[in-house]
Each structure stands twice: as structure tokens, then as C-alpha cells.
Design an enzyme around this catalytic site. Structure first.
Site, PDB file in Angstrom:
ATOM      1  N   CYS A 169       3.962   3.439   2.919  1.00  0.00           N
ATOM      2  CA  CYS A 169       5.489   3.905   2.744  1.00  0.00           C
ATOM      3  C   CYS A 169       5.601   4.171   1.395  1.00  0.00           C
ATOM      4  O   CYS A 169       4.867   4.081   0.215  1.00  0.00           O
ATOM      5  CB  CYS A 169       6.281   2.415   3.055  1.00  0.00           C
ATOM      6  SG  CYS A 169       6.165   1.220   2.077  1.00  0.00           S
ATOM      7  N   ASP A 229       0.909  -1.095  -0.107  1.00  0.00           N
ATOM      8  CA  ASP A 229      -0.005  -0.077   0.154  1.00  0.00           C
ATOM      9  C   ASP A 229       0.971   1.303   0.005  1.00  0.00           C
ATOM     10  O   ASP A 229       1.694   1.469   0.720  1.00  0.00           O
ATOM     11  CB  ASP A 229      -0.872  -0.059   1.172  1.00  0.00           C
ATOM     12  CG  ASP A 229      -1.982   1.178   1.185  1.00  0.00           C
ATOM     13  OD1 ASP A 229      -1.593   2.128   0.575  1.00  0.00           O
ATOM     14  OD2 ASP A 229      -2.883   0.962   1.957  1.00  0.00           O
ATOM     15  N   HIS A 230       0.709   1.942  -1.233  1.00  0.00           N
ATOM     16  CA  HIS A 230       1.813   3.292  -1.323  1.00  0.00           C
ATOM     17  C   HIS A 230       1.344   4.246  -0.089  1.00  0.00           C
ATOM     18  O   HIS A 230       2.109   5.221  -0.057  1.00  0.00           O
ATOM     19  CB  HIS A 230       1.575   3.791  -2.754  1.00  0.00           C
ATOM     20  CG  HIS A 230       2.936   3.887  -3.224  1.00  0.00           C
ATOM     21  ND1 HIS A 230       3.947   4.366  -2.419  1.00  0.00           N
ATOM     22  CD2 HIS A 230       3.455   3.570  -4.339  1.00  0.00           C
ATOM     23  CE1 HIS A 230       5.047   4.785  -3.428  1.00  0.00           C
ATOM     24  NE2 HIS A 230       4.793   4.122  -4.764  1.00  0.00           N
ATOM     25  N   ARG A 231       0.335   4.434   0.694  1.00  0.00           N
ATOM     26  CA  ARG A 231      -0.111   5.290   1.394  1.00  0.00           C
ATOM     27  C   ARG A 231       0.826   5.002   2.720  1.00  0.00           C
ATOM     28  O   ARG A 231       0.930   6.097   3.512  1.00  0.00           O
ATOM     29  CB  ARG A 231      -1.530   4.953   1.898  1.00  0.00           C
ATOM     30  CG  ARG A 231      -2.535   5.340   0.867  1.00  0.00           C
ATOM     31  CD  ARG A 231      -4.006   5.185   0.841  1.00  0.00           C
ATOM     32  NE  ARG A 231      -4.154   3.870   1.572  1.00  0.00           N
ATOM     33  CZ  ARG A 231      -5.140   3.301   2.050  1.00  0.00           C
ATOM     34  NH1 ARG A 231      -6.381   4.072   1.990  1.00  0.00           N
ATOM     35  NH2 ARG A 231      -5.329   2.045   2.031  1.00  0.00           N
TER      36      ARG A 231
END
Length: 465
Positions: A439, A435-437
Site C-alpha cells: 500500500c 510494507d510499502h509494496r
């Protein structure tokens, strides 16, 4: 004289609001004992047997096999006390429906409500709206239009005419169904529920959405011939399989993951020759055999200790990232019922032997269909060994609400440069979807590189196993 008590589908826990009848274990007229299993149901997470808290003679069953019932819907009625004579049961049966709610002790608080789930305490239950208006009764079916001149299709009109708009709450079987309607812009007040007391089921919403999406046909000129049977048969061709039970739960969860999580994937090839050699050495030293999955789980736990950003979840309502203190490791398991993800609790504190034993227990329970909701919830990170299917790589979908999933491909001999020379080594492809949110790519790449280094040089890490 016998007293007829109504047994309702109990609260299954873990947010489950519905279950499908798989198999009746009793028939009308059978004598049942207290806490005897009477029906086998399938929820979105497990297949379980439901015991009846009453002892007596079964006088009625509600729902055929394959029927989906909401929590709180009647399952069966039992005549308790008396002699069980046919005339006595016949006299008591008509009184069952109106008196059950008043005379029966609620099944929530008696006996083993559900095998493997324990007895539930008092819980706030969803209120249902009782349709007392005469207009809520189903309208008589309209006469069919002549086949030679089909009427134009106007999707929203039948829905609006079916149920009058109301300012009060609309009874819906689950929050997921309500969210589905809200996301697609469907007004639930215009949907007629086919469940008990007008309860709106998923099938009702899907039918209404299909009607709304159907294009409105223009009136055909009188000289235009009717549609050919061939065209009609093509549109109706194909097998329709309902998305319900486990398959429906998987579909909902994967769709939610793709909708909510901005995921990205990175991957790397690793030389697993030393890891395989270490496992062989462990297993030839005596004692319980160590599985490869257990060693990969140990590596994952150590990597998450170094990169805690990936052992987290996102609270979208509070706009916060929640880093979780313990590693509860889920692993993908394919079963005859479909894909499930059992969870190994506190994987970070377990030895390789303990992990091997727990993986074996959960895998066998998954195959037998005896996993409980507690075995399938609470995961913080997922390990997906898709190499067992003979594939090298994948871009897996994150198991919502987790933040990452590590994928492991098959381990096969490949040409590899080892110590400056070309050699045949055991190579595996590792992939990380995150999940790019929570890291950026640097953290995700660091995690995956650390996992690959441990696979290639496991000696220092495995010293603590």
C-alpha cells in the site's frame, strides 16, 4: 536376546530442521518406557520434550548438552527385549549401528513422536550425500608455523583444499544456511561439513565466510619483528555468543525482514483517556477483567477490516500481493529465552473477554517455554505493546512475512488541548510500520488515524465487544 534399536531426532514440523540438546532426562543404563520423554530440546520456536517410541534399556546417547543436531540424526539407542543383563547388552551394543536402520521401525510412525506435536505421517525427507571417496576423510592437521615468522593468511586456499569440488548435491542442514552461503557468494562444495555424514552446519558456513573475509597478509620482511602480544590480545578480546536456537531464529527473521521488505513508519499521538475510562467501567461491572491489550486488539481487527491491504503478505516468487481472509494477531512477548511472537487465531471474531483469556494463556506459555510451533506461526498482523518497557515510541521491524505492525507506547499523563482547553490527559504514541509494496502512505495513514480515533472515542466501537 535383546535387540538394540536406534531412535533418531524426529521431524519437528513447521519447517524446523534442527534442535539443540538442552537436558538429557535419561542416562545410559536407565530403563525407559514407551513414549517416556528422554531428552529436552530447544528448537528455533519452542522448548519441548522428546519421547522415545521404544521401551527398554538405554545403551548409548548421541550428543552432549548444548549440541545441535539435525532432524534424522541419532539421539540414543535402546535395548528392547531380553533380560537386560549387562553381558547381553554388551553383546548387542556393537550391532546397534549397522542393524538399527534395518531392524527398527521408524520412529516417525510410532507413539507420540513429540509431545504436543502429534504423530507425523510419511513425509519426504531430505536426501543426504554419503561421502564414499577416500579423499573426503579429514586431512591430517598441518604442522604449526614457527611463532617468530607467521605464514601469510590465504583464506580461500584451505577451503578449496578441504573438500574436492563435486557436481552432485551438497548436504546442508537447512535452506536458510544454503541461502546465507548463496547470498555471500560462498561455494558450498568448498566447505567441509562437521555434521553427521559431512552435513554442513551453520557454524561451518560462518567459519568459511570469516576465513574468506579475513584480509590476506603480505609476507613480512625478515627484519620485521613478530606482532606484539598486546595487539593479538586486543583482536581476540570480547565474549563470543553463538547465534543459535531462538536467538539465531530471531536474527535470521529480522535480517530477512530488513533485506526483503521496503518498510516505512508513521506515528501519531492519541488521547487514550476515554479508552482507559471505558476499560474501568467494564471491569467494575463484574465478570472477567478485560485487559488493555484485548481492547487494542479489537481496535486492530476493526481497522484491518476497513484497510485489508495491511492484512496481507507478498508472494515474491509470483510477484503477487495475497490478501488474507482472517486476522491472526501476533503480539510481541519478552521471555527469559528472548523475544517470541505468539499468535491469537481468528482475533477478528473474538470478544474482548475471549481475547483477554487467550492473551493470558499464550503469555504464560511463553514464560514457561511451553509454546508449540502452532502457537508461534501463521500470524497475519502483529501488535507490539512496547510501552510495558517504559518507552514512548519505536520503529519496529516487521514480522516477516507479514505486511505491517502496530506499535503502542506507554500511556502517561501529558498536557493536551481537550474541548478547547488545556488539560492533563492520558496520552499514548501509536506507530505503524508497513510494507510499502502492499500500500501507499495514504492507506497506512488512514489505518493509523482510524486506530487513533477509536482510542480517543471508543464508545461506538466497544458497543460490539
Amino acid at each position: 536376546m535383546a535387540q538394540v534399536l536406534e531412535f533418531k531426532l524426529p521431524d519437528l514440523g513447521e519447517g524446523l530442521t534442527e534442535a539443540e540438546i538442552v537436558r538429557w532426562l535419561v542416562a545410559v543404563g536407565d530403563v525407559v518406557a514407551i513414549d517416556q520423554p528422554v531428552v529436552e530440546v530447544e528448537t528455533a520456536k519452542a522448548m519441548v520434550e522428546v519421547p522415545c517410541p521404544y521401551g527398554g534399556v538405554v545403551t548409548a546417547r548421541y550428543g552432549e548438552e548444548g549440541t545441535e543436531l539435525p532432524v534424522g540424526a541419532p539421539l540414543l539407542t535402546v535395548a528392547v527385549g531380553g533380560t537386560g543383563a549387562p553381558e547381553e547388552l554388551a553383546e548387542a551394543a556393537p550391532e546397534a549401528a549397522p542393524t538399527a536402520a534395518e531392524s527398527a521401525v521408524s520412529s516417525e510412525y510410532s507413539g507420540n513422536v513429540l509431545v504436543g506435536y502429534g504423530t507425523a505421517g510419511p513425509a519426504a525427507r531430505r536426501r543426504r550425500v554419503k561421502h564414499t571417496s577416500p579423499t573426503a576423510a579429514p586431512a591430517p592437521a598441518a604442522p604449526k608455523a614457527p611463532a617468530a615468522a607467521p605464514a601469510p593468511v590465504a583464506a580461500p586456499a584451505p577451503l578449496a583444499a578441504a573438500v574436492p569440488a563435486s557436481a552432485g548435491p551438497v548436504p546442508v542442514i537447512s535452506p536458510l544456511v544454503r541461502k546465507l552461503a548463496r547470498d555471500r557468494g560462498l561455494d558450498l562444495r568448498e566447505v567441509r561439513g562437521s555434521g553427521p555424514e559431512g552435513l554442513i552446519l551453520r557454524a561451518d558456513v560462518e567459519l568459511a565466510l570469516a576465513a574468506l573475509e579475513r584480509p590476506v597478509a603480505a609476507p613480512a620482511p625478515a627484519s620485521t619483528p613478530a606482532a606484539s602480544p598486546a595487539a593479538t590480545s586486543v583482536a581476540a578480546a570480547g565474549e563470543r555468543i553463538p547465534l543459535r536456537g531462538l536467538r539465531g531464529a530471531v536474527a535470521d527473521k529480522l535480517s530477512r525482514s530488513r533485506t526483503e521488505i521496503p518498510d516505512a513508519t508513521c506515528w501519531v499521538d492519541a488521547d487514550a483517556t476515554e479508552l482507559m475510562a471505558a476499560r474501568r467501567a467494564m471491569n467494575t461491572a463484574g465478570g472477567p477483567k478485560i485487559s488493555l491489550l484485548a481492547l487494542l486488539a479489537r481496535i486492530c481487527a476493526h481497522a484491518l477490516d476497513r484497510f485489508p491491504e495491511l492484512n496481507s503478505t507478498v508472494d515474491t516468487a509470483a510477484r503477487e500481493i495475497v490478501r488474507l481472509p482472517a486476522v491472526h494477531l501476533g503480539f510481541a512477548a519478552q521471555t527469559p529465552r528472548g523475544l517470541v511472537v505468539p499468535v491469537v487465531r481468528d482475533a477478528g471474531t473474538r470478544t474482548a473477554e475471549s481475547l483477554t483469556a487467550e492473551f493470558a494463556r499464550l503469555t504464560e506459555s511463553a514464560r514457561q517455554g511451553t509454546l508449540t510451533p502452532a502457537d508461534l506461526t501463521g500470524g497475519t498482523f502483529t501488535l507490539n505493546n512496547y510501552g510495558v518497557f517504559g518507552v514512548d515510541g519505536s520503529t519496529p521491524i516487521i514480522n516477516h512475512p507479514e505486511a505491517a505492525m502496530l506499535g503502542v507506547g506507554r500511556i502517561i499523563p501529558k498536557p493536551w488541548v481537550h474541548q478547547g482547553e488545556l488539560a492533563v490527559r492520558q496520552v499514548v504514541q501509536l506507530s505503524l510500520t508497513f510494507d510499502h509494496r502492499v500500500c501507499d502512505g495514504g492507506t497506512a495513514g488512514g489505518f493509523l488515524r482510524y486506530v487513533a480515533d477509536c482510542v480517543e472515542q471508543p464508545a461506538v466501537l466497544l458497543r460490539t465487544v
